[in-house]
Motif scaffolding. Structure first.
Motif, PDB file in Angstrom:
ATOM      1  N   GLN A   1      44.189  44.753  45.111  1.00 27.81           N
ATOM      2  CA  GLN A   1      43.050  45.317  45.212  1.00 27.81           C
ATOM      3  C   GLN A   1      42.436  44.647  43.616  1.00 27.81           C
ATOM      4  O   GLN A   1      40.783  43.997  43.955  1.00 27.81           O
ATOM      5  CB  GLN A   1      44.004  47.072  44.360  1.00 27.81           C
TER       6      GLN A   1
ATOM      7  N   SER B   1      40.913  40.674  44.846  1.00 29.37           N
ATOM      8  CA  SER B   1      39.773  40.995  45.953  1.00 29.37           C
ATOM      9  C   SER B   1      38.380  41.419  45.548  1.00 29.37           C
ATOM     10  O   SER B   1      37.363  40.811  46.276  1.00 29.37           O
ATOM     11  CB  SER B   1      40.168  42.783  46.990  1.00 29.37           C
ATOM     12  N   ARG B   2      38.642  42.083  43.934  1.00 26.95           N
ATOM     13  CA  ARG B   2      37.134  41.596  43.285  1.00 26.95           C
ATOM     14  C   ARG B   2      37.716  40.770  41.981  1.00 26.95           C
ATOM     15  O   ARG B   2      36.145  39.734  41.637  1.00 26.95           O
ATOM     16  CB  ARG B   2      37.243  43.324  42.734  1.00 26.95           C
TER      17      ARG B   2
ATOM     18  N   THR C   1      36.842  44.114  36.853  1.00 27.00           N
ATOM     19  CA  THR C   1      38.361  44.451  36.760  1.00 27.00           C
ATOM     20  C   THR C   1      38.082  44.616  35.470  1.00 27.00           C
ATOM     21  O   THR C   1      38.842  45.310  34.828  1.00 27.00           O
ATOM     22  CB  THR C   1      38.992  43.905  37.840  1.00 27.00           C
TER      23      THR C   1
ATOM     24  N   VAL D   1      40.567  47.966  47.239  1.00 34.91           N
ATOM     25  CA  VAL D   1      40.034  47.622  46.266  1.00 34.91           C
ATOM     26  C   VAL D   1      39.698  48.885  45.179  1.00 34.91           C
ATOM     27  O   VAL D   1      40.280  49.825  46.023  1.00 34.91           O
ATOM     28  CB  VAL D   1      38.153  47.070  45.726  1.00 34.91           C
TER      29      VAL D   1
END
Lengths: 162, 284
Positions: free
Chosen positions: B98, B101-102, B27, A62
Motif C-alpha cells: 500500500q 503504491s504512493r 505517506t 493504498v
C-alpha cells in the motif's frame, strides 16, 4: 492545516460516478466512512501501518487514511463493498468465511481488498509472495496462517474458474 | 492546492515559506501533520506537474526520476529494476504494498530520515538531486542533501523536482540490504547500498557505498569503496571494505539495536551488498 473551504470532488467508486464535498484536510478514509456511508473500510492505526483502510486507487492498493479526499478527483476507487458481485461473495470472501480466516474482523476488509488485488495479479501466487504482499496488513488475532491458507484456496478457485 | 508548473510551486513556497508543505505520496507528510510533528497552513499537491511525476531512461544520460514517482514504478519495471538493482531492492521494502503504491523516492530523500532505505541506494548509484528555486535550478549530490534527521539543504522557495541517476553500463551492478528484526514493514537497524563497475579482467574498476541508520544522516563510505579499486571481487576484499566502512559509522543505541550491534551489521551488510552487486554486474 487550518480549516478551509470545502472542495467538490468527482470520482468513481465501485463503478459508480460519485460526487462529494470535503475539506482539504480530510482523508479518503474519512470521506468514504463519514460522507458516503461506506463503513466497510476501517480505521485501525490512521498512520499507514495496519492496512485496515486498504482500498484500490486506480487499481493499486493504498491506505485510504494516507490519501486526501481532494486527491481522488477523476480517480477510480474500489472498496471492500465492491468486491462481491450482487449476492454472490467473491471467492476470497467465501474462503475467508469457510477457512475462519478472521476473529474480531476489523482487519478483514483491508485483507480482502489486498488479497483480491494480489490474486488478480497472480491467482497462483506462492505462500511467500502472499505473505510479502500482505505485509502491509496487520492482524492481531489469527496469527496469519488461516488468512494465507484462505488466500491460497481463493486463488485455486479463481484459476479453476478462469 | 495543486499547481500545474514548477514555477507556480516555487512562487507558493517563496510566499508561504515552511507554512506550505508539499504533498507527493503523502505517506510521511500526512502522518506528520495529523500527529502534530509538522505544521502547515496549506498542503501543495505537486502531482499535477509532469516533470515531477514522470521518469525517463536513456543510455546517454541515465535515469531522470521525477520526485513524486511512486516506489512500485522502479521495482516493477523490467529494465530499470535490472539496471538499478539497489533502487529496486530498496523501493520494494519501503513499507508494504500500500505504501509502495504512493510513497516516492524523492519524498523518502526529502523526509531525510537517517534510516531511509532509498538514500544509501541513491548514494551508491551516484544520484544527484535537481532542485528548483527562486533563482533557478541547482544540483546537489544525494550524499550532501540531508543535513540532519528530518532536515535537508532545501532553502526557502526551493523543492526537489527530480533525481538524476547515471546510466549503467553492461559491467555495472548494485544492491541494497537492510537488517530489521521483523520479516517486513520495519525501519532499518542498519542499511547499506553498494555499486560496482567491473573492468574487463573482472577486477573492480569503480565502487561506491552508502550507509543508513549509523549516523545523523546517511553516509558515503569513501575509504571502503576506494580500497576495492583494482582488486579482485573476493570475500576477503569485501570484508576488508566492510571493516573500513565501520570506521565512519557513529551509530546510536536505541530500541532497535545497540551501537555495537549496528557497527557489526555495517560490516555484514557492506560485504553482502558488495557480493550481490558484483554478481549482478557479472550477469548484466
Amino acid at each position: 492545516m487550518s480549516a478551509s473551504k470545502k472542495a467538490h470532488v468527482t470520482t468513481t467508486i465501485n463503478g459508480e460516478s460519485t460526487d462529494f464535498l470535503c475539506e482539504p484536510r480530510h482523508s479518503l478514509l474519512e470521506v468514504l466512512r463519514d460522507n458516503l456511508g461506506l463503513t466497510g473500510s476501517k480505521e485501525g492505526c490512521n498512520n499507514g501501518n495496519c492496512g485496515a483502510c486498504t482500498v484500490l486507487l486506480n487499481g493499486r492498493p493504498v491506505d485510504s487514511c494516507l490519501v486526501l479526499g481532494v486527491e481522488v478527483e477523476g480517480a477510480e476507487i474500489e472498496t471492500v463493498e465492491g468486491i462481491a458481485c450482487s449476492s454472490n461473495l467473491h471467492p476470497v470472501q467465501q474462503c475467508f468465511l469457510e477457512g475462519a480466516a478472521l476473529q474480531c474482523g476489523i482487519c478483514t476488509p483491508g485483507f480482502l481488498v489486498a488479497s483480491k488485488a494480489l490474486l488478480d495479479k497472480d491467482p497462483n501466487a506462492s505462500e511467500e509472495t502472499i505473505r510479502f504482499d500482505l505485509s502491509g496488513n496487520l492482524c492481531r488475532c489469527t496469527g496469519y496462517d488461516k488468512i494465507v491458507r484462505a488466500v491460497q484456496a481463493a486463488g485455486q478457485q479463481m484459476s479453476a474458474e478462469a | 492546492m495543486a499547481p500545474q508548473s514548477v514555477s507556480e510551486v516555487v512562487a507558493v513556497l517563496s510566499e508561504h515559506g515552511d507554512r506550505a508543505k508539499l504533498l507527493a505520496g503523502g505517506t510521511d507528510i500526512i502522518v506528520q501533520l495529523r500527529e502534530g510533528l509538522r505544521e502547515a497552513d496549506m498542503v501543495v499537491d505537486i502531482k499535477k506537474i509532469d516533470a515531477v511525476t514522470s521518469f525517463k531512461y536513456c543510455d546517454e544520460n541515465g535515469l531522470s526520476l521525477g520526485a513524486a514517482v511512486a516506489c512500485y514504478n522502479l521495482y516493477e519495471h523490467p529494465q530499470l529494476s535490472k539496471l538499478y538493482g539497489a533502487l529496486a531492492d530498496s523501493t520494494h521494502i519501503i513499507g508494504g504494498w500500500q505504501i509502495q503504491s504512493r510513497a516516492s523516492v524523492g519524498g523518502n530523500l526529502c523526509n531525510a530520515s537517517p534510516a531511509a532505505d532509498s538514500i544509501p541506494a541513491l548514494i551508491a548509484l551516484n544520484a544527484t538531486a535537481v532542485i528548483a528555486g527562486p533563482s533557478g535550478e541547482r544540483s546537489v549530490a544525494v550524499e550532501d542533501f540531508c543535513t540532519g534527521p528530518g532536515r535537508n539543504v532545501l532553502e526557502n522557495g526551493e523543492f526537489l523536482v527530480s533525481l538524476q541517476i547515471p546510466a549503467q553500463g553492461g559491467n555495472c551492478g548494485s544492491a541494497y540490504e537492510r537488517f530489521i528484526p521483523r520479516n517486513e514493514m520495519d525501519i532499518a537497524v542498519v542499511g547499506a547500498g553498494s555499486w560496482v563497475k567491473l573492468a574487463d579482467d573482472g577486477t573492480i574498476a569503480e565502487a561506491k557505498i552508502g550507509l543508513g541508520a549509523v549516523a545523523a544522516t546517511p553516509l558515503v563510505a569513501e575509504a571502503a569503496a576506494a580500497s576495492l579499486i583494482g582488486k579482485e571481487p573476493t570475500e576477503e576484499n569485501f570484508a576488508a571494505a566492510g571493516e573500513l566502512a565501520k570506521q565512519i559509522a557513529t551509530p546510536i543505541s536505541d530500541m532497535r539495536g545497540t551501537d555495537e550491534y549496528r557497527m557489526h551489521l555495517v560490516g555484514v551488510l557492506v560485504k553482502r551488498t558488495l557480493t550481490t552487486a558484483v554478481e549482478r554486474a557479472q550477469s548484466s
